[in-house]
Scaffold this active site. Structure first.
Site, short mmCIF file in Angstrom:
data_model
loop_
_atom_site.label_atom_id
_atom_site.label_comp_id
_atom_site.label_asym_id
_atom_site.label_seq_id
_atom_site.Cartn_x
_atom_site.Cartn_y
_atom_site.Cartn_z
N ASP A 24 104.46 64.13 11.55
CA ASP A 24 105.26 65.18 11.40
C ASP A 24 106.51 65.19 10.23
OD1 ASP A 24 103.81 65.28 13.67
OD2 ASP A 24 104.25 67.32 14.07
N GLU A 27 103.81 70.52 8.79
CA GLU A 27 103.93 71.71 9.10
C GLU A 27 105.45 72.01 9.63
OE1 GLU A 27 102.82 73.06 13.03
OE2 GLU A 27 104.05 71.41 14.16
N ASN A 28 106.39 71.07 9.72
CA ASN A 28 107.75 71.12 9.91
C ASN A 28 108.67 71.05 8.79
OD1 ASN A 28 106.95 69.86 13.07
ND2 ASN A 28 107.49 71.87 12.79
N ASN A 75 100.85 74.43 14.70
CA ASN A 75 100.92 75.79 15.18
C ASN A 75 102.15 76.30 14.44
OD1 ASN A 75 102.53 73.46 16.38
ND2 ASN A 75 103.99 75.16 17.40
N HIS A 76 102.85 75.69 13.48
CA HIS A 76 103.99 76.26 12.55
C HIS A 76 103.31 76.64 11.16
CE1 HIS A 76 107.06 76.22 15.34
NE2 HIS A 76 107.09 74.83 15.73
N HIS A 83 96.51 67.96 16.44
CA HIS A 83 97.84 68.54 16.44
C HIS A 83 97.86 69.31 18.03
CE1 HIS A 83 101.63 69.78 14.91
NE2 HIS A 83 101.74 70.76 15.67
N HIS A 138 102.61 66.56 16.65
CA HIS A 138 103.10 67.71 17.32
C HIS A 138 104.37 67.33 18.31
CE1 HIS A 138 103.91 71.68 19.07
NE2 HIS A 138 103.55 71.13 20.08
N HIS A 186 106.50 64.58 18.15
CA HIS A 186 107.64 64.09 17.42
C HIS A 186 107.97 62.78 18.00
CE1 HIS A 186 108.68 67.99 15.09
NE2 HIS A 186 107.46 67.77 14.96
#
Length: 274
Positions: free
Chosen positions: A8, A39-40, A67-68, A153, A178, A180
């Site tokens: 991520d 995604e982040n 999810n983001h 994820h 996810h 991290h």
């Protein structure tokens, strides 16, 4: 085939690590295919078209999400025209974008990337195992593609491990994203699939999972709402996993990758120092 998966990417510092290391690693390690989870990457929440292009221009072949995925509203539009960007495959029918795609690697190999998302302590979405079964049935390893990379994820280790065993022998790599935090369980499963529960975060580890420490600490201590979370912008550690895949599409080597920043440095000794 040599594959690098990058965990991520969080905020500006994570993006800087990608642009710093990816071109060098691609050449130094003769990498055939690179995947990273983005995604982040936009301030910790989602991704923008400009950021996605920045990663692709640095040498990333595929960017996965989670999810983001749609925290940035523009993603609802540009994901339709960016085949290198994947959102979770088990989002409901009609969700923009795609959850899997077949890519051509550096030396012409065909690589299927699939991005399932877990359901335990996550959004109530469709079954990731059924989605994987359908995708692998449509594009089986060794028949329709030369390698299969799965970004699972998910929140829980158990759901990630279950996915690894579910596709063991039918995928080249299953790697979790996810949470991290890089895990220490890199292994090749009995059927030949490389597995790692979490690739970790590509971001500043002087933080609370990538965010400046003050606001998360305040919320844990005071239990009251406050300011917006902000990404930590110190030097990032590029975290991920390196995998070597044989002619049968199964893994012959897996090793963690951690470069720069605060964490102890790791890389595949077989490939040489980065």
């Amino acid at each position: 085939m040599r594959i690098l998966f990058i965990g991520d990417v969080l905020g500006r510092s994570g993006r800087a690590a990608v642009t710093r290391y990816v071109p060098r690693l691609r050449e130094k390690w003769a990498l055939d295919f690179i995947v990273c989870n983005g995604e982040n990457s936009a301030g910790g929440f989602g991704i923008t078209e400009a950021i996605c292009e920045e990663m692709v221009n640095a040498g990333v072949d595929c960017v996965t999400l989670g999810n983001h995925a749609f925290d940035q509203r523009e993603t609802l539009v540009f994901i339709e025209r960016q085949p290198r960007l994947l959102r979770p495959i088990n989002y409901p029918p009609g969700t923009p974008g795609r959850g899997a795609n077949l890519f051509t690697a550096a030396r012409g190999q065909q690589v299927l990337v699939v991005n399932p998302m877990g359901r335990v302590f996550m959004d109530a979405i469709d079954d990731p195992f059924a989605a994987m079964e359908k995708e692998l049935g449509a594009c089986p390893l060794g028949v329709a593609c030369d390698a299969v990379v799965v970004d699972m994820h998910a929140e829980t280790s158990s759901e990630k491990m279950a996915m690894g065993h579910f596709v063991d022998g039918r995928a080249s790599l299953v790697v979790g994203t996810h949470t991290h935090v890089p895990t220490a369980d890199a292994q090749i499963l009995p059927g030949g699939t490389a597995y790692l529960t979490d690739a970790g975060m590509t971001g500043d580890y002087d933080s609370v999972i990538g965010m400046e420490k003050e606001e998360p600490l305040r919320r844990f201590i005071r239990k009251t709402p406050g300011s917006r979370y902000e990404p930590a912008n110190g030097e990032a550690t590029l975290c991920g996993v390196a995998v070597e895949v044989g002619g049968d599409g199964l893994a012959s080597m897996i090793a963690p990758v951690r470069l720069g920043g605060r964490l102890r440095q790791e890389w595949p000794q077989e490939w040489g120092a980065p």
